[in-house]
Write a protein that holds these residues in place. Structure first.
Motif, mmCIF file in Angstrom:
data_model
loop_
_atom_site.group_PDB
_atom_site.id
_atom_site.type_symbol
_atom_site.label_atom_id
_atom_site.label_comp_id
_atom_site.label_asym_id
_atom_site.label_seq_id
_atom_site.Cartn_x
_atom_site.Cartn_y
_atom_site.Cartn_z
ATOM 1 N N UNK A 14 0.835 -1.205 0.000
ATOM 2 C CA UNK A 14 0.000 0.000 0.000
ATOM 3 C C UNK A 14 0.866 1.250 0.000
ATOM 4 N N UNK A 15 1.930 1.250 0.795
ATOM 5 C CA UNK A 15 2.810 2.424 0.887
ATOM 6 C C UNK A 15 3.762 2.528 -0.291
ATOM 7 N N UNK A 16 3.893 1.446 -1.042
ATOM 8 C CA UNK A 16 4.826 1.367 -2.161
ATOM 9 C C UNK A 16 6.249 1.713 -1.728
ATOM 10 N N UNK A 17 6.622 1.155 -0.552
ATOM 11 C CA UNK A 17 7.955 1.428 -0.010
ATOM 12 C C UNK A 17 8.348 0.301 0.941
ATOM 13 N N UNK A 18 9.461 -0.362 0.649
ATOM 14 C CA UNK A 18 9.929 -1.471 1.489
ATOM 15 C C UNK A 18 10.528 -1.019 2.810
ATOM 16 N N UNK A 19 10.695 0.285 2.989
ATOM 17 C CA UNK A 19 11.280 0.770 4.238
ATOM 18 C C UNK A 19 10.425 0.350 5.436
ATOM 19 N N UNK A 20 9.141 0.124 5.211
ATOM 20 C CA UNK A 20 8.267 -0.286 6.320
ATOM 21 C C UNK A 20 8.668 -1.655 6.853
ATOM 22 N N UNK A 21 9.276 -2.479 5.984
ATOM 23 C CA UNK A 21 9.765 -3.790 6.425
ATOM 24 C C UNK A 21 11.155 -3.669 7.054
ATOM 25 N N UNK A 22 11.934 -2.736 6.556
ATOM 26 C CA UNK A 22 13.307 -2.562 7.027
ATOM 27 C C UNK A 22 13.385 -1.802 8.348
ATOM 28 N N UNK A 23 12.463 -0.869 8.550
ATOM 29 C CA UNK A 23 12.460 -0.053 9.762
ATOM 30 C C UNK A 23 11.040 -0.019 10.332
ATOM 31 N N UNK A 24 10.666 -1.031 11.128
ATOM 32 C CA UNK A 24 9.294 -1.126 11.617
ATOM 33 C C UNK A 24 8.913 -0.078 12.661
ATOM 34 N N UNK A 25 9.847 0.802 13.028
ATOM 35 C CA UNK A 25 9.530 1.874 13.975
ATOM 36 C C UNK A 25 9.466 3.241 13.307
ATOM 37 N N UNK A 57 -13.575 5.435 12.239
ATOM 38 C CA UNK A 57 -13.868 6.237 13.429
ATOM 39 C C UNK A 57 -13.043 5.797 14.633
ATOM 40 N N UNK A 58 -12.552 4.565 14.600
ATOM 41 C CA UNK A 58 -11.734 4.064 15.700
ATOM 42 C C UNK A 58 -10.240 4.142 15.405
ATOM 43 N N UNK A 59 -9.902 4.671 14.241
ATOM 44 C CA UNK A 59 -8.504 4.788 13.837
ATOM 45 C C UNK A 59 -7.894 6.006 14.507
ATOM 46 N N UNK A 60 -6.943 5.766 15.389
ATOM 47 C CA UNK A 60 -6.214 6.848 16.061
ATOM 48 C C UNK A 60 -4.815 6.899 15.454
ATOM 49 N N UNK A 61 -4.541 7.946 14.734
ATOM 50 C CA UNK A 61 -3.271 8.068 14.011
ATOM 51 C C UNK A 61 -2.061 7.848 14.925
ATOM 52 N N UNK A 62 -2.141 8.305 16.166
ATOM 53 C CA UNK A 62 -1.018 8.133 17.091
ATOM 54 C C UNK A 62 -0.768 6.671 17.434
ATOM 55 N N UNK A 63 -1.823 5.865 17.412
ATOM 56 C CA UNK A 63 -1.685 4.449 17.751
ATOM 57 C C UNK A 63 -1.380 3.586 16.528
ATOM 58 N N UNK A 64 -1.428 4.159 15.344
ATOM 59 C CA UNK A 64 -1.207 3.427 14.096
ATOM 60 C C UNK A 64 -0.081 4.058 13.272
ATOM 61 N N UNK A 65 0.843 4.757 13.904
ATOM 62 C CA UNK A 65 1.804 5.554 13.138
ATOM 63 C C UNK A 65 3.038 4.791 12.667
ATOM 64 N N UNK A 66 3.330 3.642 13.252
ATOM 65 C CA UNK A 66 4.501 2.868 12.816
ATOM 66 C C UNK A 66 4.068 1.452 12.430
ATOM 67 N N UNK A 67 4.862 0.768 11.625
ATOM 68 C CA UNK A 67 4.526 -0.617 11.294
ATOM 69 C C UNK A 67 4.349 -1.493 12.545
ATOM 70 N N UNK A 68 5.216 -1.332 13.543
ATOM 71 C CA UNK A 68 5.078 -2.136 14.757
ATOM 72 C C UNK A 68 3.766 -1.840 15.486
ATOM 73 N N UNK A 69 3.359 -0.572 15.519
ATOM 74 C CA UNK A 69 2.097 -0.223 16.164
ATOM 75 C C UNK A 69 0.915 -0.792 15.382
ATOM 76 N N UNK A 70 1.008 -0.786 14.072
ATOM 77 C CA UNK A 70 -0.051 -1.346 13.237
ATOM 78 C C UNK A 70 -0.185 -2.846 13.504
ATOM 79 N N UNK A 71 0.933 -3.530 13.574
ATOM 80 C CA UNK A 71 0.908 -4.968 13.875
ATOM 81 C C UNK A 71 0.252 -5.209 15.229
ATOM 82 N N UNK A 72 0.622 -4.417 16.214
ATOM 83 C CA UNK A 72 0.040 -4.559 17.566
ATOM 84 C C UNK A 72 -1.471 -4.356 17.528
ATOM 85 N N UNK A 73 -1.921 -3.306 16.855
ATOM 86 C CA UNK A 73 -3.360 -3.018 16.782
ATOM 87 C C UNK A 73 -4.116 -4.134 16.073
ATOM 88 N N UNK A 74 -3.566 -4.627 14.961
ATOM 89 C CA UNK A 74 -4.239 -5.699 14.228
ATOM 90 C C UNK A 74 -4.271 -6.994 15.027
#
Length: 78
Positions: A14-25, A57-74
Motif C-alpha cells: 500500500x505504501x509502495x515502499x519497502x522501508x516499512x519492512x526494514x524499519x518497523x519503527x 472512526x476508531x482509527x487513532x493516528x497516534x496508535x497506528x503511526x509505525x509498522x510495529x504499532x499497526x501490527x500490535x493493533x491488528x
C-alpha cells in the motif's frame, strides 16, 4: 509466513515502499509515507487480506503511526 510478516507485506504494498519492512519503527505519517488517502486504502487492504475490519472512526493516528504499532493493533483486533 507469520501474521506480522504478512502485515508488513500488505503495508509495503500500500505504501509502495519497502522501508516499512526494514524499519518497523518509522513514523509513516511524519515521513510522508502514508497520508489520509493511504490510510483508507490500508484499512481496506487489511479487511480484504485478513478479514479484519477497522472502522475509520476508531482509527487513532497516534496508535497506528509505525509498522510495529499497526501490527500490535491488528493483533488485538484478530
Amino acid at each position: 509466513m507469520d501474521f506480522n510478516q504478512e502485515v508488513l507485506l500488505v503495508l509495503a504494498e500500500v505504501c509502495q515502499d519497502d522501508i516499512v519492512k526494514e524499519n518497523p519503527d518509522i513514523d509513516l505519517f511524519e515521513e510522508g509515507i502514508l497520508d489520509s488517502f493511504g490510510t483508507v486504502e490500508l484499512l481496506i487492504a487489511f479487511e480484504n487480506h485478513f478479514n479484519i475490519t477497522v472502522p475509520i472512526t476508531e482509527f487513532d493516528r497516534d496508535e497506528w503511526s509505525t509498522p510495529n504499532q499497526i501490527i500490535k493493533q491488528l493483533n488485538e483486533l484478530r
